[in-house]
Scaffold this active site. Structure first.
Site, mmCIF file in Angstrom:
data_model
loop_
_atom_site.group_PDB
_atom_site.id
_atom_site.type_symbol
_atom_site.label_atom_id
_atom_site.label_comp_id
_atom_site.label_asym_id
_atom_site.label_seq_id
_atom_site.Cartn_x
_atom_site.Cartn_y
_atom_site.Cartn_z
ATOM 1 N N LYS A 138 0.265 -1.314 -0.111
ATOM 2 C CA LYS A 138 0.179 -0.375 -0.299
ATOM 3 C C LYS A 138 1.059 1.326 0.355
ATOM 4 O O LYS A 138 1.543 1.077 1.241
ATOM 5 C CB LYS A 138 -0.802 0.014 1.215
ATOM 6 C CG LYS A 138 -2.031 1.374 1.029
ATOM 7 C CD LYS A 138 -3.061 1.665 2.489
ATOM 8 C CE LYS A 138 -2.714 1.824 3.667
ATOM 9 N NZ LYS A 138 -2.295 3.431 3.392
ATOM 10 N N LYS A 196 -6.820 8.186 -2.103
ATOM 11 C CA LYS A 196 -8.812 9.010 -1.775
ATOM 12 C C LYS A 196 -9.364 9.906 -2.114
ATOM 13 O O LYS A 196 -8.979 10.936 -1.711
ATOM 14 C CB LYS A 196 -8.269 9.081 -0.194
ATOM 15 C CG LYS A 196 -7.903 7.687 0.720
ATOM 16 C CD LYS A 196 -8.456 7.980 2.248
ATOM 17 C CE LYS A 196 -8.268 7.475 3.432
ATOM 18 N NZ LYS A 196 -6.603 6.797 3.605
ATOM 19 N N ASP A 200 -13.621 14.534 -5.238
ATOM 20 C CA ASP A 200 -13.900 15.819 -6.087
ATOM 21 C C ASP A 200 -14.618 15.303 -6.903
ATOM 22 O O ASP A 200 -15.512 15.132 -7.174
ATOM 23 C CB ASP A 200 -12.504 16.115 -6.905
ATOM 24 C CG ASP A 200 -12.347 17.487 -7.491
ATOM 25 O OD1 ASP A 200 -12.905 18.245 -7.874
ATOM 26 O OD2 ASP A 200 -10.667 18.149 -6.769
ATOM 27 N N THR A 248 -11.741 6.612 10.334
ATOM 28 C CA THR A 248 -12.292 6.294 11.387
ATOM 29 C C THR A 248 -11.657 7.265 12.319
ATOM 30 O O THR A 248 -11.478 7.271 13.762
ATOM 31 C CB THR A 248 -10.895 4.834 11.701
ATOM 32 O OG1 THR A 248 -9.871 5.056 10.937
ATOM 33 C CG2 THR A 248 -10.616 3.880 11.567
ATOM 34 N N ASP A 300 -2.810 4.063 -2.734
ATOM 35 C CA ASP A 300 -4.015 5.386 -0.907
ATOM 36 C C ASP A 300 -4.087 6.471 -1.363
ATOM 37 O O ASP A 300 -4.283 7.307 -0.527
ATOM 38 C CB ASP A 300 -3.407 4.689 0.085
ATOM 39 C CG ASP A 300 -4.984 4.671 1.279
ATOM 40 O OD1 ASP A 300 -5.496 5.494 0.632
ATOM 41 O OD2 ASP A 300 -4.546 4.546 1.827
ATOM 42 N N ARG A 316 3.050 -1.638 10.750
ATOM 43 C CA ARG A 316 3.863 -1.585 11.425
ATOM 44 C C ARG A 316 3.815 -2.529 12.407
ATOM 45 O O ARG A 316 5.435 -3.029 12.097
ATOM 46 C CB ARG A 316 3.472 -0.336 12.747
ATOM 47 C CG ARG A 316 3.863 0.886 12.401
ATOM 48 C CD ARG A 316 3.355 2.191 12.983
ATOM 49 N NE ARG A 316 1.946 2.000 13.715
ATOM 50 C CZ ARG A 316 1.779 2.815 13.800
ATOM 51 N NH1 ARG A 316 1.602 3.986 15.056
ATOM 52 N NH2 ARG A 316 0.042 2.729 13.491
HETATM 53 O O1 C5P Z 1 0.905 0.681 11.106
HETATM 54 P P1 C5P Z 1 -0.661 0.287 10.453
HETATM 55 O O2 C5P Z 1 -0.627 -0.965 10.821
HETATM 56 O O3 C5P Z 1 -2.046 0.898 12.332
HETATM 57 O O4 C5P Z 1 -1.146 0.932 9.262
HETATM 58 C C1 C5P Z 1 -1.927 0.749 9.001
HETATM 59 C C2 C5P Z 1 -2.200 0.881 7.559
HETATM 60 O O5 C5P Z 1 -4.261 1.549 7.270
HETATM 61 C C3 C5P Z 1 -2.341 3.161 7.571
HETATM 62 O O6 C5P Z 1 -1.420 3.095 6.373
HETATM 63 C C4 C5P Z 1 -3.365 4.285 7.829
HETATM 64 O O7 C5P Z 1 -3.396 4.951 7.545
HETATM 65 C C5 C5P Z 1 -4.270 2.712 6.944
HETATM 66 N N1 C5P Z 1 -5.907 2.698 7.535
HETATM 67 C C6 C5P Z 1 -6.333 2.764 9.054
HETATM 68 N N2 C5P Z 1 -7.250 3.204 8.752
HETATM 69 C C7 C5P Z 1 -7.976 3.309 8.280
HETATM 70 C C8 C5P Z 1 -8.322 3.894 6.520
HETATM 71 C C9 C5P Z 1 -6.634 3.150 6.491
HETATM 72 O O8 C5P Z 1 -5.389 2.636 9.487
HETATM 73 N N3 C5P Z 1 -9.758 3.411 8.829
#
Ligand code: C5P
Length: 232
Positions: free
Chosen positions: A30, A59, A62, A120, A57, A212
């Site tokens: 991603k 998003k 427009d 979220t 990603d 992460r």
């Molecule tokens: O590091 P981690 O597993 O928390 O990363 C989650 C990824 O998913 C990040 O790129 C974050 O921006 C994305 N994301 C999220 N919640 C959402 C939409 C996207 O954590 N509702």
């Protein structure tokens, strides 16, 4: 089947590619705004050349005509999945699909297009008082998912905890892409409503987005393999 999407949340292409070079298998990567805005299309090319699939990603949100033209360009980059905000409305989402189809002409398939229902970071109070949308957050997200389905999109980003309901509402073949995944025993970081990979699979999630727990692991490839084993 539940697949892993590895979130490459890095500021530079060098960081992202160094991480990918630690894997001995192709992954679904991603690429978000930070990396794309710093590196541009060259990062897509470099990741593709290494044999990985890409969820870009960005998003988009427009007017329909602008989204259509932008999607035409993104399809030409040969990415596998893109996204839009469902809040842009059905016409905008349908225009996104048209742009992707035009940009993929002759390739046999277009990138998957998924919708963000509600971020979220949006809570019930913000929904009502800032966005002026009256209604229960979960119901609003479900309504946006239905709109996305009607506009011809392939799925939505949602919480693991909503995946089952969305499949019931929009069909089993409507994709659910779920972030907030944490293998047992790993740090929760700033995620709030987390779930394990196995639970995500049980709930019917089609793709789990994991950042992460893989990218910050001492051995990212081993962390990735452990998550994949949880999904078998
Ligand atoms: O590091 P981690 O597993 O928390 O990363 C989650 C990824 O998913 C990040 O790129 C974050 O921006 C994305 N994301 C999220 N919640 C959402 C939409 C996207 O954590 N509702």
């Amino acid at each position: 089947m539940t697949r892993i999407i590895t979130a490459l949340d890095f500021p530079t292409g060098a960081d992202a590619l160094a991480l990918l070079d630690r894997f001995d298998e192709p992954v679904y990567a991603k690429i978000g705004m930070e990396l794309f805005y710093s590196e541009g299309p060259s990062i897509i090319k470099a990741v593709k050349e290494r044999g990985h699939e890409i969820f870009l990603d960005l998003k988009l949100h427009d007017i329909p005509n602008t989204v259509k033209s932008a999607m035409k360009r993104l399809a030409a980059l040969d990415v596998d999945m893109v996204n839009v905000h469902a809040a842009g409305g059905k016409k905008m989402m349908a225009a996104a699909i048209e742009g992707l189809e035009e940009g993929s002409a002759g390739k046999g398939r277009r990138p998957l297009c998924i919708a963000v229902t509600q971020l979220t970071s949006t809570g019930q109070e913000m929904l009502e008082q800032e966005l002026c949308i009256q209604g229960n957050l979960a119901d609003v997200a479900a309504h946006y998912a239905k709109m996305a389905k009607e506009a011809g999109l392939d799925g939505v980003v949602c919480s693991v905890h909503e995946a089952k309901k969305i499949h019931e509402l929009c069909g089993e073949d409507f994709l659910t892409i779920t972030p907030g995944i944490r293998p047992a025993g790993t740090s929760q970081d700033d995620q709030v409503r987390i779930a394990t990979p196995a639970y995500a699979k049980e709930q019917g999630s089609n793709y789990i987005v994991v950042g992460r727990p893989i990218t910050k692991a001492d051995d990212p490839a081993a962390a990735y393999k452990a998550i994949a084993a949880d999904l078998l």
